[in-house]
Design a protein around this motif. Structure first.
Motif, PDB file in Angstrom:
ATOM      1  N   SER A   1      11.406   1.292 -12.482  1.00 16.38           N
ATOM      2  CA  SER A   1      10.029   1.784 -12.563  1.00 16.38           C
ATOM      3  C   SER A   1       9.131   1.066 -11.578  1.00 16.38           C
ATOM      4  O   SER A   1       8.197   1.645 -11.022  1.00 16.38           O
ATOM      5  N   ARG A   2       9.415  -0.222 -11.347  1.00 12.85           N
ATOM      6  CA  ARG A   2       8.594  -0.972 -10.389  1.00 12.85           C
ATOM      7  C   ARG A   2       8.847  -0.507  -8.956  1.00 12.85           C
ATOM      8  O   ARG A   2       7.928  -0.396  -8.159  1.00 12.85           O
ATOM      9  N   ILE A   3      10.108  -0.270  -8.650  1.00 15.64           N
ATOM     10  CA  ILE A   3      10.421   0.272  -7.326  1.00 15.64           C
ATOM     11  C   ILE A   3       9.788   1.638  -7.173  1.00 15.64           C
ATOM     12  O   ILE A   3       9.202   1.966  -6.136  1.00 15.64           O
ATOM     13  N   ASP A   4       9.883   2.453  -8.233  1.00 15.10           N
ATOM     14  CA  ASP A   4       9.290   3.783  -8.224  1.00 15.10           C
ATOM     15  C   ASP A   4       7.775   3.695  -8.066  1.00 15.10           C
ATOM     16  O   ASP A   4       7.174   4.479  -7.336  1.00 15.10           O
ATOM     17  N   MET A   5       7.170   2.714  -8.729  1.00 18.78           N
ATOM     18  CA  MET A   5       5.722   2.560  -8.657  1.00 18.78           C
ATOM     19  C   MET A   5       5.268   2.209  -7.245  1.00 18.78           C
ATOM     20  O   MET A   5       4.272   2.726  -6.761  1.00 18.78           O
ATOM     21  N   ARG A   6       5.999   1.343  -6.582  1.00 21.63           N
ATOM     22  CA  ARG A   6       5.644   0.979  -5.209  1.00 21.63           C
ATOM     23  C   ARG A   6       5.669   2.214  -4.314  1.00 21.63           C
ATOM     24  O   ARG A   6       4.785   2.409  -3.482  1.00 21.63           O
ATOM     25  N   THR A   7       6.690   3.033  -4.501  1.00 26.28           N
ATOM     26  CA  THR A   7       6.814   4.249  -3.686  1.00 26.28           C
ATOM     27  C   THR A   7       5.655   5.197  -3.948  1.00 26.28           C
ATOM     28  O   THR A   7       5.060   5.752  -3.019  1.00 26.28           O
ATOM     29  N   LYS A   8       5.324   5.388  -5.232  1.00 26.50           N
ATOM     30  CA  LYS A   8       4.253   6.308  -5.589  1.00 26.50           C
ATOM     31  C   LYS A   8       2.873   5.750  -5.239  1.00 26.50           C
ATOM     32  O   LYS A   8       1.940   6.511  -4.956  1.00 26.50           O
ATOM     33  N   ALA A   9       2.742   4.425  -5.277  1.00 30.49           N
ATOM     34  CA  ALA A   9       1.429   3.815  -5.032  1.00 30.49           C
ATOM     35  C   ALA A   9       1.089   3.723  -3.547  1.00 30.49           C
ATOM     36  O   ALA A   9      -0.096   3.691  -3.187  1.00 30.49           O
TER      37      ALA A   9
ATOM     38  N   VAL B   1      -5.724  -3.979   0.542  1.00 35.24           N
ATOM     39  CA  VAL B   1      -5.441  -3.468  -0.800  1.00 35.24           C
ATOM     40  C   VAL B   1      -4.213  -4.167  -1.366  1.00 35.24           C
ATOM     41  O   VAL B   1      -3.200  -4.307  -0.684  1.00 35.24           O
ATOM     42  N   HIS B   2      -4.317  -4.618  -2.595  1.00 40.47           N
ATOM     43  CA  HIS B   2      -3.200  -5.276  -3.279  1.00 40.47           C
ATOM     44  C   HIS B   2      -2.728  -4.451  -4.469  1.00 40.47           C
ATOM     45  O   HIS B   2      -3.539  -3.814  -5.151  1.00 40.47           O
ATOM     46  N   LEU B   3      -1.426  -4.502  -4.728  1.00 39.72           N
ATOM     47  CA  LEU B   3      -0.815  -3.949  -5.931  1.00 39.72           C
ATOM     48  C   LEU B   3      -0.093  -5.098  -6.608  1.00 39.72           C
ATOM     49  O   LEU B   3       0.751  -5.760  -5.993  1.00 39.72           O
ATOM     50  N   ALA B   4      -0.446  -5.385  -7.853  1.00 41.18           N
ATOM     51  CA  ALA B   4       0.116  -6.551  -8.546  1.00 41.18           C
ATOM     52  C   ALA B   4       0.701  -6.160  -9.885  1.00 41.18           C
ATOM     53  O   ALA B   4       0.321  -5.148 -10.484  1.00 41.18           O
TER      54      ALA B   4
ATOM     55  N   ILE C   1     -11.225   2.565  -9.088  1.00 40.14           N
ATOM     56  CA  ILE C   1     -10.824   3.183 -10.359  1.00 40.14           C
ATOM     57  C   ILE C   1     -10.127   4.523 -10.112  1.00 40.14           C
ATOM     58  O   ILE C   1      -9.113   4.847 -10.738  1.00 40.14           O
ATOM     59  N   GLU C   2     -10.669   5.291  -9.195  1.00 40.85           N
ATOM     60  CA  GLU C   2     -10.051   6.587  -8.872  1.00 40.85           C
ATOM     61  C   GLU C   2      -8.621   6.384  -8.369  1.00 40.85           C
ATOM     62  O   GLU C   2      -7.703   7.129  -8.742  1.00 40.85           O
ATOM     63  N   ALA C   3      -8.420   5.362  -7.537  1.00 38.44           N
ATOM     64  CA  ALA C   3      -7.081   5.076  -7.023  1.00 38.44           C
ATOM     65  C   ALA C   3      -6.144   4.681  -8.158  1.00 38.44           C
ATOM     66  O   ALA C   3      -4.994   5.137  -8.222  1.00 38.44           O
ATOM     67  N   SER C   4      -6.625   3.846  -9.078  1.00 33.46           N
ATOM     68  CA  SER C   4      -5.777   3.423 -10.202  1.00 33.46           C
ATOM     69  C   SER C   4      -5.443   4.608 -11.100  1.00 33.46           C
ATOM     70  O   SER C   4      -4.319   4.725 -11.598  1.00 33.46           O
TER      71      SER C   4
END
Length: 269
Positions: free
Chosen positions: A86-94, A109-112, A246-249
């Motif tokens: 799911s984390r790998i998938d999240m990076r791809t989708k994000a 921009v950071h993703l944590a 917020i829109e991005a999240s």
């Protein structure tokens, strides 16, 4: 020379018991079947008592399960695989959302994610501005002093928060929140508004805006936002950018399966 260095390093940090456990796990995974204790002992040239102790501990923790007269990999590995996937998938989708957010704001921009009681920088898109705030992807940070970390702490369970606060809140700058009651109050506001600010709480001269990313349940599984030098993020500009973050999240949360509440923007600042 390099092979000698690797051999010396391997010897220096060797953990024989852990290596033996991984040998067992990898054999079970490769063959995809159950093994008896004696069979594992012969195949891996390990003492029977050693194999037995390792497999019993694996079974106790859910990493091995009884199958006929032997043992196979347990469901715990499936759970861990789902989390990692799911984390790998999240990076791809994000990633496309992160790029767009960086273009919109002109900032990094950071993703944590939260890993145990620390925050890990999962991915980032750096600004094209000549003056930027750099942090290595994979950096491990204190969540209570960061806008990104506070977004995830806001949706953590009560038991986790009690233990986190009990251990003490490290003071990183004069603005870091070190009082448990004050931290809980701020986290309550984040749950209401859907965003968090970091007014030089982690590093002097650096400000951040973060918003939580949700999956299929109510817990925040990650956070996204921007980080920039304080002189480029005035309080007025931070309030203006919050709704964009917020829109991005929200967009990433939708791709991760969240179907519940969406945050609309700044409600109470």
């Amino acid at each position: 020379m390099w092979s000698k260095y690797l051999a010396e390093k391997k010897q220096k940090y060797a953990a024989p018991a852990i290596s033996k456990m991984f040998d067992i796990v990898e054999l079970m995974a490769r063959e995809n079947r159950a093994f008896g204790i004696n069979e594992l002992s012969r195949a891996l040239e390990m003492p029977v008592n050693t194999v037995y102790r390792i497999v019993m501990e694996m079974e106790h923790r859910g990493y091995a399960e009884k199958s006929g007269t032997g043992y196979a990999l347990g469901a715990k590995f499936f759970v861990l695989g789902q989390i990692a996937g799911s984390r790998i998938d999240m990076r791809t989708k994000a990633l496309p959302v992160m790029k767009e957010l960086s273009e919109q704001t002109g900032e990094t921009v950071h993703l944590a994610i939260l890993q145990g009681d620390r925050m890990v920088l999962l991915d980032q898109i750096e600004t094209t501005n000549p003056l930027r705030i750099h942090a290595d992807t994979g950096s491990i940070l204190y969540p209570h002093a960061s806008a990104f970390g506070k977004c995830m702490l806001a949706f953590a369970d009560e038991k986790f928060m009690n233990e986190y606060i009990r251990k003490g809140l490290a003071s990183l700058t004069e603005r870091t929140i070190t009082d448990g009651g004050k931290l809980r109050s701020e986290l309550s506001g984040i749950r209401t508004n859907g965003f968090a600010f970091d007014y030089e709480e982690y590093l002097n001269g650096v400000r951040c805006i973060g918003a939580p990313v949700h999956g299929t349940d109510t817990m925040g599984i990650a956070s996204i936002g921007i980080v920039a030098p304080a002189y480029r993020l005035s309080e007025e500009r931070m309030k203006g950018i919050a709704s964009v973050v917020i829109e991005a999240s929200n967009r990433i949360s939708e791709t991760m399966g969240r179907t519940g509440r969406q945050f609309a923007g700044v409600q109470h600042v």
